[in-house]
Design a protein around this motif. Structure first.
Motif, PDB file in Angstrom:
ATOM      1  N   LYS A 317      43.733  72.919  39.464  1.00  0.00           N
ATOM      2  CA  LYS A 317      44.387  71.741  40.020  1.00  0.00           C
ATOM      3  C   LYS A 317      44.753  70.675  38.998  1.00  0.00           C
ATOM      4  O   LYS A 317      45.590  69.700  39.270  1.00  0.00           O
ATOM      5  CB  LYS A 317      43.284  71.168  40.895  1.00  0.00           C
ATOM      6  N   SER A 329      50.647  74.841  43.447  1.00  0.00           N
ATOM      7  CA  SER A 329      50.840  74.699  45.010  1.00  0.00           C
ATOM      8  C   SER A 329      51.242  75.986  45.450  1.00  0.00           C
ATOM      9  O   SER A 329      50.960  76.244  46.870  1.00  0.00           O
ATOM     10  CB  SER A 329      51.823  73.579  45.011  1.00  0.00           C
ATOM     11  N   THR A 359      41.388  68.438  47.840  1.00  0.00           N
ATOM     12  CA  THR A 359      42.658  67.793  47.490  1.00  0.00           C
ATOM     13  C   THR A 359      42.859  66.445  48.537  1.00  0.00           C
ATOM     14  O   THR A 359      42.109  66.562  49.386  1.00  0.00           O
ATOM     15  CB  THR A 359      43.792  68.474  47.403  1.00  0.00           C
ATOM     16  N   THR A 365      47.039  65.614  43.607  1.00  0.00           N
ATOM     17  CA  THR A 365      46.702  66.735  44.133  1.00  0.00           C
ATOM     18  C   THR A 365      47.595  66.918  45.541  1.00  0.00           C
ATOM     19  O   THR A 365      47.391  67.775  46.326  1.00  0.00           O
ATOM     20  CB  THR A 365      45.417  67.051  44.553  1.00  0.00           C
ATOM     21  N   TRP A 369      47.652  70.075  48.594  1.00  0.00           N
ATOM     22  CA  TRP A 369      47.161  69.711  49.918  1.00  0.00           C
ATOM     23  C   TRP A 369      48.358  69.896  50.948  1.00  0.00           C
ATOM     24  O   TRP A 369      48.071  70.628  52.204  1.00  0.00           O
ATOM     25  CB  TRP A 369      46.700  68.482  49.944  1.00  0.00           C
TER      26      TRP A 369
END
Length: 768
Positions: A317, A329, A359, A365, A369
């Protein structure tokens, strides 16, 4: 990037090999550097008020993932995959970004790689292998374009089998760099799968013989001790080999390679563009694998790759706030994509929910998400409450686009973050462009049955925010510079919409990237092009659609389109050829050459443009195509060639729109959207002018053009402008000069022509 006026949802069977990456259009908002402002006294300047403070199928040739730092980086324009609307933007060569080592466009490759197809099509066996290994990768890249008998001669199954076994033999002694031509062999195989996909009846079928050979070649390469060396020297070949997994539909067989690449990644990879490329290419293997039955069965039998994806996303992350955000991602997206299989729901649901819990919708983040939320919304919408993502698009809009500003009855801006002044200046820019547009096309009003009476402009705060949110909110591809969605203009309640973002790399200057280009698409679609996008491209109209949007954007902003002028000097295309441009052509031809064709036609053959536009407005596409192809045909090609030579040398002629002479009695006075002609001065002397600006002027543009000699242009916001006292200047060779001033002060500003060698007959114009 600019895109067609309507997002086209085209369905294909298993995606063809990945296409090449082409340079996306970059509508650069040019600004001249301010020079040192040194005090100087000049007699009798006008009284100065105190100014305020200036505030698809197998992977294609270019070998570059579509990871954009911003809209100026080359991106991929492949056809979308056979998937839901939400997935069209994720045709992995990757939705993330890399900024380490840009690769050449296909046009550059064609220009620099002297490759003769006969060198390959005339050879078989070891002679073919030797030729491939002795060629450059740029040369082999050009073979992705083969068709007809050349395609068959180069890529029939016996040829491909020979090269696949050569990869096996080469891979056994692979030294960890490309000194033995391994990358060329791999790229040749990729080219073969690509060409065969699009030309199966020409190339012939590929069967178990090639399948066995390609497995042998890849097995041997991946078994080599140097195959996973972390270096640029190895990364290029490794990236090609991983993409070849998907090109050859071996996605199931090499799941272990996917897992090895993800578990082996560490920060040492970040120094190598090619190694990052190689890691991200595993997402291509996963994404396209869902169209391969063996892949789906393999994951259901052994779902450990899902754990690998979760581990990568959860453990990295930290990448989300940097240039490698896309790696994390993409891991979350590919994990969540497995929600489409009932047998894997129990496995995937808690992992997807866990990533959402780790997230946030906003902040660093957010890319992870949003990626997980979008795919969960796509494949498990009935259980949205479990993930807390019900009404996802509305949830995102409420959080990300809090500003809703009405410019007029026909224009609204929804924005993530814009000041009152920025909203006002954007509204003003578009409102003024209306009159400019209509002045050029001289339309009689909207085309029949066009109900797109208003445009909604959606503005994200940066290219990163655009890439993070726009796909999930609007179902669009985000590896571009913005997208105009026309919809069905005849439908009651249809909302035309431009999805855009602020050009953060131009800050502190505020600019919405591609704003004027895309607004031209809206106006052009409403006043010049009957029906919707599909109707408008039923015959080749792209020379006008994109060329005119480029032309208006640059001429309205009074900016020099340097890239197009550079292309003019190359004289690559006949005008008659450009009339046949389609979106399958490279972006240089679509945008730069489209601009040149439109500019030439408007300047030199305005009556022909009127005839063509009248056909477009009535939806008589065949008549327009016939007029361009036969009535005009090649009759202007010789004059066009001469014009290109002059344009490439800096003399493109008038911009197609002439401003009126300024009306003030003082011949030194400039004004709003007017010009002073026949200006000039002698060597070392000045021709002084001034302009009185009202409050709220967001941008002032001063240009000089025409005439003889070489005069430079100077601007000063407080006193007469000289070479020793200026705040901005333009000092190109000749008299083509331009200055753009953001937020100029209220009251008098000062402009001068300085005789570098003296000049006569110069036109100085002012726009604000």
């Amino acid at each position: 990037m600019t895109t067609p006026r309507l997002q086209r949802l085209r369905l294909f069977r298993r995606q063809a090999p990945v296409l090449s990456l082409a340079s996306v259009i970059a509508l650069t908002w040019l600004g001249l550097s301010a020079g040192p402002g040194q005090a100087a006294t000049v007699a009798n300047p006008p009284t100065v008020a105190s100014p305020p403070t200036v505030g698809s199928g197998p992977s294609g040739p270019a070998d570059e993932p579509a990871h954009v730092t911003d809209a100026r980086t080359p991106v991929d324009h492949r056809p979308p995959l056979p998937a839901s609307k939400h997935e069209l933007r994720r045709d992995y060569d990757g939705p993330g970004k890399v900024a380490l080592k840009p690769r050449p466009s296909m046009q550059d490759l064609k220009a620099t790689a002297a490759c003769n197809p006969a060198d390959f099509t005339s050879r078989t066996g070891q002679a073919l292998v030797n030729q491939i290994k002795a060629s450059t990768t740029d040369c082999v890249n050009t073979l992705f374009n083969l068709t007809g008998t050349d395609a068959y001669a180069a890529f029939r199954e016996t040829q491909m089998t020979t090269v696949a076994y050569a990869l096996r033999d080469n891979g056994s002694a692979y030294p960890g760099n490309n000194s033995t031509g391994t990358a060329q062999l791999t790229l040749y195989l990729r080219a073969g799968y690509y060409v065969q996909w699009y030309n199966p009846s020409t190339v012939g079928t590929y069967g178990p013989t090639l399948r066995t050979a390609i497995q042998s070649g890849l097995d041997t390469f991946f078994a080599n001790s140097h195959a996973f060396d972390v270096s640029d020297a190895n990364g290029e070949t490794l990236a090609e080999a991983i993409t070849l997994i998907d090109s050859s539909a071996q996605n199931a067989r090499y799941l272990s390679i996917v897992k090895r690449m993800l578990t082996g990644y560490n920060n040492s990879y970040n120094t190598s563009w090619w190694m990052l490329n190689a890691v991200n290419n595993v997402y291509t293997v996963l994404f396209r694998g869902h169209q391969v039955p063996e892949f789906v069965s393999a994951v259901q039998t052994d779902p450990s790759v899902i754990d690998t994806l979760y581990g990568f996303a959860a453990d990295h992350k930290d990448l989300l706030s940097g240039d490698q955000s896309y790696l994390t991602s993409n891991a979350g997206r590919e994990l969540t994509r497995f929600l489409q299989y009932s047998a894997l729901l129990a496995k995937v649901r808690p992992l997807a929910k866990a990533l959402l819990g780790q997230t946030s919708l906003q902040g660093p983040t957010a890319p992870l998400w949003v990626g997980v939320a979008e795919l969960a919304d796509t494949y498990d919408k009935a259980n949205c409450a479990y993930y807390d993502i019900c009404n996802l698009q509305a949830k995102l809009a409420a959080a990300v686009l809090p500003i809703n500003h009405t410019c007029s009855s026909t224009l609204r801006i929804r924005a993530q973050e814009m000041t009152t002044a920025q909203l006002a200046s954007s509204c003003s820019s578009l409102a003024s462009q209306d009159a400019y547009f209509h002045g050029i096309v001289a339309d009689p009003g909207p085309v029949a049955n066009d109900r797109n009476t208003s445009l909604e402009v959606v503005v994200y705060n940066s290219s990163t925010d655009y890439q993070t949110y726009a796909g999930a909110m609007w179902g669009i591809d985000t590896n571009n510079g913005g997208m105009y969605l026309e919809g069905d203009p005849a439908a009651v309640g249809n909302q035309a919409r431009f999805i855009a973002y602020e050009a953060e790399w131009l800050r502190p200057t505020f600019a919405i990237w591609n704003l004027n280009h895309e607004y031209t698409h809206y106006l052009d679609g409403r006043f010049d092009m009957a029906g919707d996008f599909d109707a408008g491209v039923s015959t080749p109209t792209i020379w006008w659609i994109e060329g005119f949007a480029e032309y208006v954007s640059y001429s309205y902003r009074n900016e020099t389109y340097t890239a197009a002028i550079t292309e003019a000097s190359r004289r690559t295309y006949a005008l008659s050829t450009l009339f046949g441009t389609t979106y399958s052509n490279d972006t240089t031809r679509i945008y730069q050459w489209g601009y040149l064709a439109v500019r030439y036609m408007l300047q030199s053959h305005r009556s022909d443009v009127t005839t063509v536009l009248n056909y477009y407005r009535s939806g008589n596409w065949n008549a327009a195509a016939s007029y361009l192809r036969t009535t005009i045909g090649s009759r202007y090609d010789a004059d066009w060639s001469s014009w290109l030579s002059a344009c490439g040398a800096g003399n493109c002629g008038g911009g197609g729109t002439t401003l009126p002479e300024c009306a003030a009695g003082d011949v030194r006075a400039l004004g709003k959207n007017c010009q002073r002609s026949n200006r000039g001065t002698t060597t070392g002397n000045y021709d002084y002018l001034y302009i009185n600006l009202p409050a709220g002027t967001a941008q002032l543009q001063i240009t000089a053009s025409g005439g003889t000699g070489n005069c430079d242009l100077y601007y000063n916001k407080t006193t007469w402008a000289t070479s020793a006292a200026y705040t901005q200047r333009s000092t190109a060779t000749g008299n083509s000069e331009s200055i753009t001033v953001a937020n100029p002060p209220v009251g008098y500003s000062y402009v001068s022509l300085y005789g570098a060698t003296g000049c006569n007959g110069v036109t100085v114009s002012s726009r604000y």
